[in-house]
Design an enzyme around this catalytic site. Structure first.
Site, PDB file in Angstrom:
ATOM      1  N   ILE A  12       0.846  -1.206   0.000  1.00  0.00           N
ATOM      2  CA  ILE A  12       0.000   0.000   0.000  1.00  0.00           C
ATOM      3  C   ILE A  12       0.878   1.251   0.000  1.00  0.00           C
ATOM      4  CG2 ILE A  12      -1.943   1.150   1.122  1.00  0.00           C
ATOM      5  CD1 ILE A  12      -2.516  -1.588   2.533  1.00  0.00           C
ATOM      6  N   LEU A  33      13.080  -3.049   4.531  1.00  0.00           N
ATOM      7  CA  LEU A  33      13.099  -4.098   3.491  1.00  0.00           C
ATOM      8  C   LEU A  33      12.754  -5.480   4.044  1.00  0.00           C
ATOM      9  CD1 LEU A  33      16.340  -2.935   1.596  1.00  0.00           C
ATOM     10  CD2 LEU A  33      13.969  -2.366   1.053  1.00  0.00           C
ATOM     11  N   ASN A  35       9.863  -6.737   4.263  1.00  0.00           N
ATOM     12  CA  ASN A  35       8.824  -7.356   3.430  1.00  0.00           C
ATOM     13  C   ASN A  35       8.719  -6.627   2.088  1.00  0.00           C
ATOM     14  OD1 ASN A  35       6.888  -9.357   3.013  1.00  0.00           O
ATOM     15  ND2 ASN A  35       5.210  -8.027   3.653  1.00  0.00           N
ATOM     16  N   ASP A  58      15.386   0.651  10.435  1.00  0.00           N
ATOM     17  CA  ASP A  58      14.464  -0.219  11.165  1.00  0.00           C
ATOM     18  C   ASP A  58      13.855   0.611  12.299  1.00  0.00           C
ATOM     19  OD1 ASP A  58      13.198  -2.075  12.800  1.00  0.00           O
ATOM     20  OD2 ASP A  58      14.585  -3.669  12.188  1.00  0.00           O
ATOM     21  N   SER A 125      -7.299  -1.089  10.458  1.00  0.00           N
ATOM     22  CA  SER A 125      -7.899  -2.194   9.721  1.00  0.00           C
ATOM     23  C   SER A 125      -9.335  -2.431  10.172  1.00  0.00           C
ATOM     24  CB  SER A 125      -7.066  -3.445  10.011  1.00  0.00           C
ATOM     25  OG  SER A 125      -7.750  -4.584   9.611  1.00  0.00           O
ATOM     26  N   THR A 127     -10.370  -5.135  10.849  1.00  0.00           N
ATOM     27  CA  THR A 127     -10.349  -6.221  11.843  1.00  0.00           C
ATOM     28  C   THR A 127     -10.745  -5.701  13.231  1.00  0.00           C
ATOM     29  OG1 THR A 127      -8.005  -5.869  12.257  1.00  0.00           O
ATOM     30  CG2 THR A 127      -8.558  -7.626  10.725  1.00  0.00           C
ATOM     31  N   TYR A 150      -1.883  -9.569  15.898  1.00  0.00           N
ATOM     32  CA  TYR A 150      -1.801  -8.540  14.849  1.00  0.00           C
ATOM     33  C   TYR A 150      -2.966  -7.557  14.988  1.00  0.00           C
ATOM     34  CZ  TYR A 150      -2.669  -6.208  10.430  1.00  0.00           C
ATOM     35  OH  TYR A 150      -2.949  -5.240   9.497  1.00  0.00           O
ATOM     36  N   LYS A 154      -3.301  -3.205  16.057  1.00  0.00           N
ATOM     37  CA  LYS A 154      -4.021  -2.103  15.400  1.00  0.00           C
ATOM     38  C   LYS A 154      -4.906  -1.369  16.416  1.00  0.00           C
ATOM     39  CE  LYS A 154      -2.096  -2.557  11.550  1.00  0.00           C
ATOM     40  NZ  LYS A 154      -1.132  -1.540  11.137  1.00  0.00           N
ATOM     41  N   TYR A 177      -8.789   0.141   6.821  1.00  0.00           N
ATOM     42  CA  TYR A 177      -8.916  -0.452   5.484  1.00  0.00           C
ATOM     43  C   TYR A 177      -9.773  -1.700   5.556  1.00  0.00           C
ATOM     44  CZ  TYR A 177      -4.209   1.734   5.253  1.00  0.00           C
ATOM     45  OH  TYR A 177      -3.123   2.550   5.361  1.00  0.00           O
ATOM     46  N   ASN A 199      -3.850 -13.967   1.813  1.00  0.00           N
ATOM     47  CA  ASN A 199      -5.036 -13.277   1.318  1.00  0.00           C
ATOM     48  C   ASN A 199      -5.540 -13.903   0.024  1.00  0.00           C
ATOM     49  OD1 ASN A 199      -4.899 -11.527   3.475  1.00  0.00           O
ATOM     50  ND2 ASN A 199      -3.682 -10.030   2.345  1.00  0.00           N
ATOM     51  N   GLY A 297     -10.907 -17.919  13.025  1.00  0.00           N
ATOM     52  CA  GLY A 297     -10.662 -16.477  13.088  1.00  0.00           C
ATOM     53  C   GLY A 297     -11.304 -15.682  11.962  1.00  0.00           C
TER      54      GLY A 297
HETATM   55  P1  NAD Z   1       3.612  -4.586   3.433  1.00  0.00           P
HETATM   56  O1  NAD Z   1       4.235  -5.658   4.272  1.00  0.00           O
HETATM   57  O2  NAD Z   1       3.583  -4.771   1.976  1.00  0.00           O
HETATM   58  O3  NAD Z   1       4.337  -3.185   3.748  1.00  0.00           O
HETATM   59  C1  NAD Z   1       4.880  -2.876   5.002  1.00  0.00           C
HETATM   60  C2  NAD Z   1       6.280  -2.319   4.779  1.00  0.00           C
HETATM   61  O4  NAD Z   1       6.828  -1.946   6.052  1.00  0.00           O
HETATM   62  C3  NAD Z   1       7.247  -3.330   4.160  1.00  0.00           C
HETATM   63  O5  NAD Z   1       7.897  -2.728   3.048  1.00  0.00           O
HETATM   64  C4  NAD Z   1       8.231  -3.655   5.287  1.00  0.00           C
HETATM   65  O6  NAD Z   1       9.520  -3.920   4.776  1.00  0.00           O
HETATM   66  C5  NAD Z   1       8.171  -2.381   6.112  1.00  0.00           C
HETATM   67  N1  NAD Z   1       8.483  -2.557   7.535  1.00  0.00           N
HETATM   68  C6  NAD Z   1       7.969  -3.482   8.387  1.00  0.00           C
HETATM   69  N2  NAD Z   1       8.517  -3.336   9.615  1.00  0.00           N
HETATM   70  C7  NAD Z   1       9.386  -2.286   9.539  1.00  0.00           C
HETATM   71  C8  NAD Z   1      10.257  -1.655  10.466  1.00  0.00           C
HETATM   72  N3  NAD Z   1      10.374  -2.077  11.717  1.00  0.00           N
HETATM   73  N4  NAD Z   1      10.997  -0.603  10.045  1.00  0.00           N
HETATM   74  C9  NAD Z   1      10.907  -0.174   8.768  1.00  0.00           C
HETATM   75  N5  NAD Z   1      10.115  -0.732   7.846  1.00  0.00           N
HETATM   76  C10 NAD Z   1       9.365  -1.782   8.227  1.00  0.00           C
HETATM   77  O7  NAD Z   1       2.147  -4.334   4.013  1.00  0.00           O
HETATM   78  P2  NAD Z   1       0.920  -3.560   3.367  1.00  0.00           P
HETATM   79  O8  NAD Z   1      -0.059  -4.555   2.898  1.00  0.00           O
HETATM   80  O9  NAD Z   1       1.391  -2.501   2.446  1.00  0.00           O
HETATM   81  O10 NAD Z   1       0.315  -2.900   4.668  1.00  0.00           O
HETATM   82  C11 NAD Z   1       0.659  -1.589   5.080  1.00  0.00           C
HETATM   83  C12 NAD Z   1      -0.039  -1.267   6.380  1.00  0.00           C
HETATM   84  O11 NAD Z   1      -1.444  -1.416   6.210  1.00  0.00           O
HETATM   85  C13 NAD Z   1       0.356  -2.173   7.541  1.00  0.00           C
HETATM   86  O12 NAD Z   1       0.393  -1.380   8.709  1.00  0.00           O
HETATM   87  C14 NAD Z   1      -0.782  -3.156   7.598  1.00  0.00           C
HETATM   88  O13 NAD Z   1      -0.944  -3.684   8.887  1.00  0.00           O
HETATM   89  C15 NAD Z   1      -1.954  -2.279   7.211  1.00  0.00           C
HETATM   90  N6  NAD Z   1      -3.096  -3.017   6.668  1.00  0.00           N
HETATM   91  C16 NAD Z   1      -2.896  -3.825   5.576  1.00  0.00           C
HETATM   92  C17 NAD Z   1      -3.969  -4.546   5.056  1.00  0.00           C
HETATM   93  C18 NAD Z   1      -3.771  -5.486   3.887  1.00  0.00           C
HETATM   94  O14 NAD Z   1      -4.621  -6.342   3.660  1.00  0.00           O
HETATM   95  N7  NAD Z   1      -2.697  -5.373   3.111  1.00  0.00           N
HETATM   96  C19 NAD Z   1      -5.243  -4.423   5.641  1.00  0.00           C
HETATM   97  C20 NAD Z   1      -5.417  -3.564   6.719  1.00  0.00           C
HETATM   98  C21 NAD Z   1      -4.323  -2.859   7.231  1.00  0.00           C
END
Ligand code: NAD
Length: 337
Positions: A12, A33, A35, A58, A125, A127, A150, A154, A177, A199, A297
């Protein structure tokens, strides 16, 4: 105007960086990096003509966060995506999730509350609603006991932000979201799930391309029209655009409360079988799937009432389910070619 996007190389986050740059914001991405990959920066550049500033940090390292804000003291707003997000993994390893999702948030807020412009957008979220009693779900629906560590991060995150905003300069928008799917229409950026996708849509596209044998549909005995679970699937580009609008609301001091909450969904629920049918239509593929037991869940149905986002933010999701699925398929074809 400088905007910090944490997790800006993720699914996102990267789409939001594109929309921010398209609107002329100067974006600084912080990501560790864990994820994501550096290639995402090139994808963003190919779409927008510009690479955002990138800092490999980080956020669990408090001193690194402090040093970041010494260097970038003139940040006008922060969009905080960085988090760990795999529900199952959070059950196996709760401390990893509390450490990453909570410590990072606390370290960030400790610095942001001191900024002249303490504007903060938080990725929350649907959730938090658990199995809501009434559909579609409004922002006033009660937050229910989280079903996983998780989900709990949130809820706790929302509470931390609300407490901090009461006694500091902080202004925040919490974005809840529903189910983000799809990819940028250019197929330059998209979702890159590590390992077996949790997902539905990445599982569908990986099955269609032959990476997975067949899709498991978890339960067809739910009290829904076709028996499968219902979710609100929102195109990630629509979601990204909502972040820019929410940020502009804070930057222009248009927020009516120090912490505001918005649902981000389409307002339409789709069952798993409806998603499969729509995917088969847009991809012209027949998908192999089997019905299996319900997954623990999973709620029966969750779709958003988006009136508040429509009227107060002036934002509405534009893309159809078919368009979102077509973009996810185009992305899958591109990354496997
Ligand atoms: P994603 O894993 O693709 O992106 C998260 C990014 O954060 C990754 O690039 C990862 O490398 C980075 N990251 C994680 N921990 C870190 C740290 N300690 N320091 C620096 N960088 C770090 O996830 P996404 O799907 O893009 O989700 C983004 C946000 O939206 C998250 O907070 C997630 O919980 C929330 N969210 C996602 C969804 C979904 O379905 N994708 C739904 C509801 C909420």
């Amino acid at each position: 105007m400088k905007i910090l996007v944490t997790g800006g190389l993720g699914f996102i986050g990267s789409h939001t960086v594109v929309e921010l740059q398209n609107k002329g914001f100067e974006v600084i991405v912080v990501d560790n990096l864990s994820n994501s990959s550096l290639n995402v920066l090139d994808g963003i550049e190919r779409i927008t003509g510009k690479k955002p500033i990138f800092e490999n940090i980080d956020l669990r390292e408090k001193s690194a966060v402090q040093n970041f804000f010494k260097k970038y003291f003139d940040i006008a707003g922060v969009i905080h995506f960085a988090a760990s997000k795999a529900v199952g993994e959070s059950v196996e390893n709760p401390l990893l999730y509390y450490e990453n999702n909570i410590n990072s948030l606390v370290y960030l807020l400790q610095e942001i509350k001191e900024l002249k412009n303490a504007n903060f957008i938080f990725s929350s979220s649907c959730t938090v609603y658990g199995q809501a009693e009434k559909m579609p779900i409004t922002e006033n629906a009660p937050v229910q006991q989280a079903m996983s560590p998780y989900g709990n991060t949130k809820q706790i995150g929302e509470e931390i932000i609300t407490d901090v905003a009461k006694v500091t300069n902080l202004n925040s928008i919490l974005l809840r979201y529903f189910n983000p799917i799809g990819a940028h229409p250019s197929a330059e950026i998209g979702e890159l799930p590590l390992g077996v996708p949790q997902n539905l849509v990445p599982f569908i596209t990986q099955t269609a391309i032959g990476l997975r044998d067949k899709l498991s549909v978890f339960g067809n005995d739910y009290p829904t029209a076709d028996g499968t679970a219902i979710r609100d699937y929102i195109h990630v580009v629509d979601l990204a655009k909502a972040h820019v609008i929410a940020l502009q609301r804070l930057l222009n001091h248009k927020n009516l409360e120090k912490v505001e909450t918005f649902n981000l969904g389409t307002g339409t629920g789709s069952s798993v079988l409806e998603v499969i049918t729509a995917f088969e239509k847009v991809s012209e593929q027949q998908l192999k799937y089997q019905i299996v037991e319900r997954r623990e869940g999973d709620v029966i149905e969750a779709f958003a009432n988006t009136d508040k986002a429509n009227t107060v933010l002036g934002w509405k999701a534009q893309s159809s389910l078919e368009e979102a699925l077509a973009s996810a398929w185009k992305w899958e074809l591109k990354i496997r070619s």
